[in-house]
Design a protein around this motif. Structure first.
Motif, mmCIF file in Angstrom:
data_model
loop_
_atom_site.group_PDB
_atom_site.id
_atom_site.type_symbol
_atom_site.label_atom_id
_atom_site.label_comp_id
_atom_site.label_asym_id
_atom_site.label_seq_id
_atom_site.Cartn_x
_atom_site.Cartn_y
_atom_site.Cartn_z
ATOM 1 N N ALA A 1 13.098 7.450 0.294
ATOM 2 C CA ALA A 1 12.174 8.827 0.813
ATOM 3 C C ALA A 1 10.712 7.916 0.491
ATOM 4 O O ALA A 1 9.973 7.963 -0.498
ATOM 5 C CB ALA A 1 12.032 9.835 -0.343
ATOM 6 N N THR A 2 10.192 7.554 1.619
ATOM 7 C CA THR A 2 8.741 6.924 1.912
ATOM 8 C C THR A 2 8.394 7.541 3.078
ATOM 9 O O THR A 2 8.960 7.992 4.076
ATOM 10 C CB THR A 2 9.060 5.368 1.904
ATOM 11 O OG1 THR A 2 9.539 5.044 3.286
ATOM 12 C CG2 THR A 2 9.814 4.934 0.978
ATOM 13 N N PRO A 3 7.008 7.313 3.303
ATOM 14 C CA PRO A 3 6.317 7.699 4.596
ATOM 15 C C PRO A 3 6.856 7.163 5.916
ATOM 16 O O PRO A 3 6.941 7.591 6.889
ATOM 17 C CB PRO A 3 4.864 6.978 4.469
ATOM 18 C CG PRO A 3 4.720 7.083 2.908
ATOM 19 C CD PRO A 3 6.120 6.905 2.439
ATOM 20 N N GLY B 1 0.786 -1.297 0.097
ATOM 21 C CA GLY B 1 -0.223 0.065 -0.044
ATOM 22 C C GLY B 1 0.995 1.240 0.054
ATOM 23 O O GLY B 1 0.113 2.598 -0.295
ATOM 24 N N SER B 2 2.018 1.180 0.253
ATOM 25 C CA SER B 2 3.197 2.462 0.415
ATOM 26 C C SER B 2 4.504 2.025 0.232
ATOM 27 O O SER B 2 4.832 0.896 -0.040
ATOM 28 C CB SER B 2 2.719 2.841 1.836
ATOM 29 O OG SER B 2 3.529 3.947 2.311
ATOM 30 N N GLY B 3 5.153 3.296 -0.378
ATOM 31 C CA GLY B 3 6.567 3.282 -0.400
ATOM 32 C C GLY B 3 7.237 2.079 -1.280
ATOM 33 O O GLY B 3 6.711 2.191 -2.527
ATOM 34 N N LEU C 1 -0.907 -7.167 -0.746
ATOM 35 C CA LEU C 1 -0.972 -7.393 0.679
ATOM 36 C C LEU C 1 -0.561 -6.292 1.495
ATOM 37 O O LEU C 1 0.331 -5.855 1.478
ATOM 38 C CB LEU C 1 -0.491 -8.749 1.067
ATOM 39 C CG LEU C 1 -1.305 -10.009 0.967
ATOM 40 C CD1 LEU C 1 -1.596 -10.106 -0.518
ATOM 41 C CD2 LEU C 1 -0.411 -11.137 1.502
ATOM 42 N N ASP C 2 -1.560 -5.726 2.375
ATOM 43 C CA ASP C 2 -1.001 -4.689 3.371
ATOM 44 C C ASP C 2 -2.244 -4.978 4.685
ATOM 45 O O ASP C 2 -3.357 -5.190 4.314
ATOM 46 C CB ASP C 2 -1.221 -3.355 2.710
ATOM 47 C CG ASP C 2 -0.034 -2.278 3.446
ATOM 48 O OD1 ASP C 2 0.711 -2.116 2.689
ATOM 49 O OD2 ASP C 2 -0.627 -1.770 4.733
ATOM 50 N N VAL C 3 -1.713 -4.305 5.962
ATOM 51 C CA VAL C 3 -2.555 -4.344 7.033
ATOM 52 C C VAL C 3 -3.781 -3.241 6.667
ATOM 53 O O VAL C 3 -4.637 -3.283 7.086
ATOM 54 C CB VAL C 3 -1.665 -4.009 8.089
ATOM 55 C CG1 VAL C 3 -1.199 -2.880 8.238
ATOM 56 C CG2 VAL C 3 -2.557 -4.328 9.268
ATOM 57 N N ALA D 1 15.432 -2.202 18.422
ATOM 58 C CA ALA D 1 14.585 -3.243 17.800
ATOM 59 C C ALA D 1 14.606 -3.294 16.419
ATOM 60 O O ALA D 1 14.609 -4.329 15.541
ATOM 61 C CB ALA D 1 12.970 -2.829 18.312
ATOM 62 N N TYR D 2 14.913 -2.367 15.617
ATOM 63 C CA TYR D 2 14.753 -2.153 14.073
ATOM 64 C C TYR D 2 15.965 -3.021 13.805
ATOM 65 O O TYR D 2 15.849 -3.737 12.729
ATOM 66 C CB TYR D 2 14.881 -0.741 13.852
ATOM 67 C CG TYR D 2 14.485 -0.657 12.204
ATOM 68 C CD1 TYR D 2 13.378 -1.044 11.594
ATOM 69 C CD2 TYR D 2 15.590 -0.180 11.427
ATOM 70 C CE1 TYR D 2 12.975 -0.650 10.230
ATOM 71 C CE2 TYR D 2 15.397 -0.074 9.879
ATOM 72 C CZ TYR D 2 14.009 -0.306 9.235
ATOM 73 O OH TYR D 2 13.930 -0.219 8.013
ATOM 74 N N CYS D 3 17.181 -2.405 14.220
ATOM 75 C CA CYS D 3 18.337 -3.253 13.749
ATOM 76 C C CYS D 3 18.421 -4.891 14.122
ATOM 77 O O CYS D 3 18.900 -5.684 13.288
ATOM 78 C CB CYS D 3 19.533 -2.772 14.655
ATOM 79 S SG CYS D 3 20.322 -0.999 14.125
HETATM 80 N N1 LIG Z 1 12.260 4.113 4.125
HETATM 81 C C1 LIG Z 1 13.346 3.649 4.218
HETATM 82 O O1 LIG Z 1 14.385 4.500 4.521
HETATM 83 C C2 LIG Z 1 14.012 2.535 4.465
HETATM 84 C C3 LIG Z 1 15.352 1.966 4.512
HETATM 85 C C4 LIG Z 1 15.502 0.588 4.566
HETATM 86 C C5 LIG Z 1 14.860 -0.662 4.733
HETATM 87 N N2 LIG Z 1 13.463 -0.384 4.332
HETATM 88 C C6 LIG Z 1 12.445 -0.998 4.384
HETATM 89 O O2 LIG Z 1 11.637 -1.224 3.243
HETATM 90 C C7 LIG Z 1 10.367 -1.671 3.820
HETATM 91 C C8 LIG Z 1 9.176 -0.976 2.971
HETATM 92 O O3 LIG Z 1 9.345 0.304 3.895
HETATM 93 P P1 LIG Z 1 8.935 1.721 3.237
HETATM 94 O O4 LIG Z 1 9.715 2.544 3.759
HETATM 95 O O5 LIG Z 1 8.113 1.509 1.986
HETATM 96 O O6 LIG Z 1 7.493 2.023 4.480
HETATM 97 P P2 LIG Z 1 6.207 2.421 4.244
HETATM 98 O O7 LIG Z 1 5.773 2.923 5.645
HETATM 99 O O8 LIG Z 1 5.944 3.482 3.042
HETATM 100 O O9 LIG Z 1 5.298 1.114 4.025
HETATM 101 C C9 LIG Z 1 5.326 0.119 4.660
HETATM 102 C C10 LIG Z 1 3.790 -0.687 4.300
HETATM 103 O O10 LIG Z 1 3.947 -1.728 5.306
HETATM 104 C C11 LIG Z 1 2.715 -1.731 5.823
HETATM 105 N N3 LIG Z 1 2.656 -2.614 6.964
HETATM 106 C C12 LIG Z 1 2.898 -2.120 8.148
HETATM 107 N N4 LIG Z 1 2.635 -3.021 9.133
HETATM 108 C C13 LIG Z 1 2.124 -4.015 8.638
HETATM 109 C C14 LIG Z 1 1.756 -5.308 8.896
HETATM 110 N N5 LIG Z 1 1.799 -5.689 10.238
HETATM 111 N N6 LIG Z 1 0.943 -6.114 7.984
HETATM 112 C C15 LIG Z 1 1.096 -5.887 6.875
HETATM 113 N N7 LIG Z 1 1.539 -4.495 6.196
HETATM 114 C C16 LIG Z 1 2.130 -3.723 7.072
HETATM 115 C C17 LIG Z 1 2.173 -0.363 5.858
HETATM 116 O O11 LIG Z 1 0.744 -0.182 5.886
HETATM 117 C C18 LIG Z 1 2.701 0.297 4.789
HETATM 118 O O12 LIG Z 1 1.735 0.318 3.516
HETATM 119 C C19 LIG Z 1 10.493 -2.014 5.043
HETATM 120 O O13 LIG Z 1 10.495 -3.249 5.393
HETATM 121 C C20 LIG Z 1 11.269 -0.979 5.612
HETATM 122 O O14 LIG Z 1 11.910 -1.588 7.044
HETATM 123 C C21 LIG Z 1 13.084 1.058 4.373
#
Ligand SMILES: NC(=O)c1ccc[n+]([C@@H]2O[C@H](COP(=O)([O-])OP(=O)(O)OC[C@H]3O[C@@H](n4cnc5c(N)ncnc54)[C@H](O)[C@@H]3O)[C@@H](O)[C@H]2O)c1
Length: 250
Positions: free
Chosen positions: A188-190, A17-19, A38-40, A153-155
């Motif tokens: 660059a994402t939410p 749904g995002s990013g 798929l997305d929550v 936690a993230y790491c």
């Molecule tokens: N944005 C960054 O800088 C960055 C850097 C490194 C890694 N990542 C990883 O990339 C992946 C995508 O992140 P993003 O930046 O696109 O974030 P985002 O917030 O834009 O998108 C994440 C999506 O995951 C969904 N989500 C959250 N919890 C959920 C759950 N329990 N079940 C199903 N869906 C769920 C959210 O609804 C959202 O649509 C993540 O695993 C993130 O850790 C992001």
């Protein structure tokens, strides 16, 4: 788009749904895939599926809940066909002082990022094992390969995703299933907004090492790498942890 590497293939993407999940869904679809988004956030996943059009569809699923994941994955396989590709993108995070972090916050991050990745892989592997083929891409982070302050936690969860990828590769590589991991730096994402607020007393200089001189990447450029790894062009990649982070984990 010149290449059609996913023509006739079915892909499941979480966090669609995002990013990055959204960008990956659009990229795979642009190359011919039918995508189960798929997305929550079922509405957000629905918007991505509508944007793709065709047979692609959305299912609501919380990746941290194995029953929810299983039912969405099985429904997607029933409606669209056996998944050829899984990209496990769903993830969450935020900064916190580790000595003050509420246990429920720690558990939620590990639950979504690490346990969720496993539950999604498990549900999809049932189908891939039966078919004797498949390609899985997990999404870790630079934070899975190095220390990052205020992000324990993230790491820990992303480090877990890295070695989960290797373990699944070892277990399934001889059954025609490749499992690889893409480890991005800042995109660059939410999600980045969740990392704007530093905890009380934090020293921003400690985070200097996670900033690339290139700034952030875009979801589309990470999705392009994910697509390569997931496609048959990545045939020789198995158990690979691929960094794309503007040089911060050198
Ligand atoms: N944005 C960054 O800088 C960055 C850097 C490194 C890694 N990542 C990883 O990339 C992946 C995508 O992140 P993003 O930046 O696109 O974030 P985002 O917030 O834009 O998108 C994440 C999506 O995951 C969904 N989500 C959250 N919890 C959920 C759950 N329990 N079940 C199903 N869906 C769920 C959210 O609804 C959202 O649509 C993540 O695993 C993130 O850790 C992001």
């Amino acid at each position: 788009m010149a290449e059609r590497r996913f023509e006739g293939k079915v892909a499941i993407v979480t966090g669609a749904g995002s990013g990055l999940g959204r960008a990956t869904s659009l990229r795979l679809a642009a190359e011919g895939a039918t995508v189960a988004c798929l997305d929550v956030d079922a509405d957000a996943a629905g918007k991505t599926a509508v944007e793709i059009g065709g047979r692609s569809r959305a299912w609501g699923a919380d990746v941290s809940d194995p029953a929810s994941v299983r039912s969405a994955v099985d429904a997607a396989a029933e409606a669209l066909g056996t998944p050829d590709v899984l990209v496990s993108c769903a993830g969450i995070g935020r900064f916190a002082n580790s000595h003050e972090m509420p246990p429920e916050d720690w558990k939620r991050i590990v639950d979504v990022n690490l346990n969720g990745t496993f539950f999604v892989c498990q549900a999809v592997l049932r189908h891939m094992v039966a078919a004797g083929r498949g390609s899985i891409v997990t999404i870790a982070s630079n934070a899975g390969l190095m220390g990052q302050a205020y992000s324990a936690a993230y790491c820990a969860s992303k480090g877990g995703v890295v070695n989960l990828t290797r373990a699944l590769c070892d277990e399934y590589v001889d059954r025609g299933i490749r499992v690889n991991c893409v480890a991005p730096g800042g995109i660059a994402t939410p999600l980045q907004k969740a990392f704007y607020a530093l905890p009380e007393g934090a020293d921003p200089n400690k985070l200097g090492k996670v900033r690339s001189p290139f700034g952030n990447s875009t979801p589309e450029e990470i999705a392009a790498l994910v697509a390569f790894v997931a496609s048959d062009q990545g045939r020789y990649m198995a158990g690979s942890i691929v960094s794309i982070d503007g040089g911060i984990t050198t």
